[in-house]
Design a protein around this motif. Structure first.
Motif, PDB file in Angstrom:
ATOM      1  N   LEU A 150     -10.995  -2.139   4.432  1.00  0.00           N
ATOM      2  CA  LEU A 150      -9.926  -2.706   3.610  1.00  0.00           C
ATOM      3  C   LEU A 150      -9.915  -2.169   2.189  1.00  0.00           C
ATOM      4  CD1 LEU A 150     -10.182  -6.399   4.777  1.00  0.00           C
ATOM      5  CD2 LEU A 150      -8.498  -4.700   5.445  1.00  0.00           C
ATOM      6  N   CYS A 151     -10.795  -1.235   1.887  1.00  0.00           N
ATOM      7  CA  CYS A 151     -10.900  -0.702   0.524  1.00  0.00           C
ATOM      8  C   CYS A 151      -9.855   0.355   0.204  1.00  0.00           C
ATOM      9  CB  CYS A 151     -12.301  -0.139   0.292  1.00  0.00           C
ATOM     10  SG  CYS A 151     -13.557  -1.423   0.276  1.00  0.00           S
ATOM     11  N   PRO A 160      -6.666   1.899  -1.105  1.00  0.00           N
ATOM     12  CA  PRO A 160      -5.636   1.406  -2.019  1.00  0.00           C
ATOM     13  C   PRO A 160      -4.334   1.105  -1.284  1.00  0.00           C
ATOM     14  CG  PRO A 160      -6.779   3.247  -3.004  1.00  0.00           C
ATOM     15  CD  PRO A 160      -7.257   3.151  -1.570  1.00  0.00           C
ATOM     16  N   GLY A 161      -3.767  -0.043  -1.594  1.00  0.00           N
ATOM     17  CA  GLY A 161      -2.525  -0.472  -0.970  1.00  0.00           C
ATOM     18  C   GLY A 161      -2.715  -1.475   0.147  1.00  0.00           C
ATOM     19  N   SER A 162      -3.953  -1.718   0.566  1.00  0.00           N
ATOM     20  CA  SER A 162      -4.199  -2.703   1.632  1.00  0.00           C
ATOM     21  C   SER A 162      -3.765  -4.087   1.163  1.00  0.00           C
ATOM     22  CB  SER A 162      -5.686  -2.750   2.002  1.00  0.00           C
ATOM     23  OG  SER A 162      -6.107  -1.533   2.550  1.00  0.00           O
ATOM     24  N   GLY A 163      -2.940  -4.742   1.955  1.00  0.00           N
ATOM     25  CA  GLY A 163      -2.470  -6.083   1.631  1.00  0.00           C
ATOM     26  C   GLY A 163      -3.503  -7.126   2.006  1.00  0.00           C
ATOM     27  N   LEU A 164      -3.802  -8.020   1.067  1.00  0.00           N
ATOM     28  CA  LEU A 164      -4.805  -9.050   1.260  1.00  0.00           C
ATOM     29  C   LEU A 164      -4.287 -10.372   0.711  1.00  0.00           C
ATOM     30  CD1 LEU A 164      -7.701  -6.899  -0.188  1.00  0.00           C
ATOM     31  CD2 LEU A 164      -7.355  -7.404   2.237  1.00  0.00           C
ATOM     32  N   ALA A 165      -5.118 -11.395   0.765  1.00  0.00           N
ATOM     33  CA  ALA A 165      -4.849 -12.664   0.111  1.00  0.00           C
ATOM     34  C   ALA A 165      -6.153 -13.148  -0.491  1.00  0.00           C
ATOM     35  CB  ALA A 165      -4.306 -13.685   1.107  1.00  0.00           C
ATOM     36  N   VAL A 166      -6.058 -13.817  -1.646  1.00  0.00           N
ATOM     37  CA  VAL A 166      -7.229 -14.334  -2.332  1.00  0.00           C
ATOM     38  C   VAL A 166      -7.042 -15.832  -2.545  1.00  0.00           C
ATOM     39  CG1 VAL A 166      -8.632 -14.197  -4.430  1.00  0.00           C
ATOM     40  CG2 VAL A 166      -7.591 -12.141  -3.504  1.00  0.00           C
ATOM     41  N   GLU A 167      -8.101 -16.581  -2.322  1.00  0.00           N
ATOM     42  CA  GLU A 167      -8.050 -18.025  -2.512  1.00  0.00           C
ATOM     43  C   GLU A 167      -8.102 -18.344  -4.006  1.00  0.00           C
ATOM     44  OE1 GLU A 167     -11.365 -20.871  -1.403  1.00  0.00           O
ATOM     45  OE2 GLU A 167     -10.081 -20.845   0.375  1.00  0.00           O
ATOM     46  N   VAL A 168      -7.052 -19.009  -4.495  1.00  0.00           N
ATOM     47  CA  VAL A 168      -6.984 -19.420  -5.897  1.00  0.00           C
ATOM     48  C   VAL A 168      -6.542 -20.875  -5.922  1.00  0.00           C
ATOM     49  CG1 VAL A 168      -5.925 -19.013  -8.156  1.00  0.00           C
ATOM     50  CG2 VAL A 168      -6.345 -17.088  -6.615  1.00  0.00           C
ATOM     51  N   ARG A 169      -7.384 -21.734  -6.472  1.00  0.00           N
ATOM     52  CA  ARG A 169      -7.070 -23.166  -6.567  1.00  0.00           C
ATOM     53  C   ARG A 169      -6.713 -23.777  -5.219  1.00  0.00           C
ATOM     54  NH1 ARG A 169      -3.407 -22.717 -11.988  1.00  0.00           N
ATOM     55  NH2 ARG A 169      -5.076 -21.961 -13.312  1.00  0.00           N
ATOM     56  N   GLY A 170      -7.433 -23.378  -4.194  1.00  0.00           N
ATOM     57  CA  GLY A 170      -7.242 -23.952  -2.870  1.00  0.00           C
ATOM     58  C   GLY A 170      -6.087 -23.379  -2.064  1.00  0.00           C
ATOM     59  N   LYS A 171      -5.359 -22.416  -2.624  1.00  0.00           N
ATOM     60  CA  LYS A 171      -4.248 -21.794  -1.915  1.00  0.00           C
ATOM     61  C   LYS A 171      -4.469 -20.290  -1.868  1.00  0.00           C
ATOM     62  CE  LYS A 171      -0.936 -25.274  -3.312  1.00  0.00           C
ATOM     63  NZ  LYS A 171       0.317 -25.544  -4.011  1.00  0.00           N
ATOM     64  N   ARG A 172      -3.809 -19.632  -0.938  1.00  0.00           N
ATOM     65  CA  ARG A 172      -3.918 -18.176  -0.823  1.00  0.00           C
ATOM     66  C   ARG A 172      -2.806 -17.490  -1.609  1.00  0.00           C
ATOM     67  NH1 ARG A 172      -5.677 -17.119   5.452  1.00  0.00           N
ATOM     68  NH2 ARG A 172      -7.438 -18.562   5.415  1.00  0.00           N
ATOM     69  N   ALA A 173      -3.228 -16.569  -2.459  1.00  0.00           N
ATOM     70  CA  ALA A 173      -2.285 -15.790  -3.263  1.00  0.00           C
ATOM     71  C   ALA A 173      -2.280 -14.354  -2.745  1.00  0.00           C
ATOM     72  CB  ALA A 173      -2.712 -15.816  -4.731  1.00  0.00           C
ATOM     73  N   ALA A 184      -2.439 -10.384  -2.625  1.00  0.00           N
ATOM     74  CA  ALA A 184      -3.176  -9.414  -3.435  1.00  0.00           C
ATOM     75  C   ALA A 184      -3.103  -8.042  -2.771  1.00  0.00           C
ATOM     76  CB  ALA A 184      -4.632  -9.849  -3.579  1.00  0.00           C
ATOM     77  N   VAL A 185      -3.391  -7.010  -3.536  1.00  0.00           N
ATOM     78  CA  VAL A 185      -3.374  -5.636  -3.039  1.00  0.00           C
ATOM     79  C   VAL A 185      -4.639  -4.936  -3.517  1.00  0.00           C
ATOM     80  CG1 VAL A 185      -2.154  -3.428  -3.130  1.00  0.00           C
ATOM     81  CG2 VAL A 185      -0.854  -5.551  -3.123  1.00  0.00           C
ATOM     82  N   ALA A 186      -5.300  -4.223  -2.615  1.00  0.00           N
ATOM     83  CA  ALA A 186      -6.478  -3.437  -2.991  1.00  0.00           C
ATOM     84  C   ALA A 186      -6.041  -2.258  -3.847  1.00  0.00           C
ATOM     85  CB  ALA A 186      -7.213  -2.946  -1.752  1.00  0.00           C
ATOM     86  N   MET A 187      -6.773  -2.026  -4.932  1.00  0.00           N
ATOM     87  CA  MET A 187      -6.481  -0.908  -5.833  1.00  0.00           C
ATOM     88  C   MET A 187      -7.785  -0.242  -6.222  1.00  0.00           C
ATOM     89  SD  MET A 187      -3.577  -2.391  -8.351  1.00  0.00           S
ATOM     90  CE  MET A 187      -3.174  -0.754  -8.912  1.00  0.00           C
ATOM     91  N   LYS A 188      -7.661   0.976  -6.674  1.00  0.00           N
ATOM     92  CA  LYS A 188      -8.826   1.709  -7.146  1.00  0.00           C
ATOM     93  C   LYS A 188      -8.828   1.655  -8.678  1.00  0.00           C
ATOM     94  CE  LYS A 188     -11.074   6.054  -6.209  1.00  0.00           C
ATOM     95  NZ  LYS A 188     -10.984   7.316  -5.496  1.00  0.00           N
TER      96      LYS A 188
END
Length: 79
Positions: free
Chosen positions: A46-47, A49-62, A64-68
């Motif tokens: 998943l490293c 660049p451009g891979s679409g992800l989600a990050v847990e912020v305050r109990g919800k998923r936001a 995110a995109v992998a970047m170099k």
């Protein structure tokens, strides 16, 4: 990540779809990008660049995109 979600905190989970894919080591708002940035440990696949992800912020998923890094130009000001 856009600012409306806030910044991810150390220990927050990173997701690839429904699968846990990594963990945040540090996160903060970026004053030059007008959005939040974070450093994460990710699965190697998943490293890319451009891979679409989600990050847990305050109990919800936001979203995110992998970047170099670096995220901004090395020299902001020309001499």
């Amino acid at each position: 990540m856009d600012k409306q979600h806030g910044s991810p905190r150390p220990g927050a989970k990173v997701y690839d779809g429904d699968k846990e894919a990594g963990i945040v080591t540090s996160g903060a708002p970026s004053p030059t990008l007008d959005r939040s940035i974070a450093f994460c440990y990710l699965r190697p696949d998943l490293c890319e660049p451009g891979s679409g992800l989600a990050v847990e912020v305050r109990g919800k998923r936001a979203p995110a995109v992998a970047m170099k890094p670096p995220f901004v130009k090395h020299r902001l000001f020309e001499h």
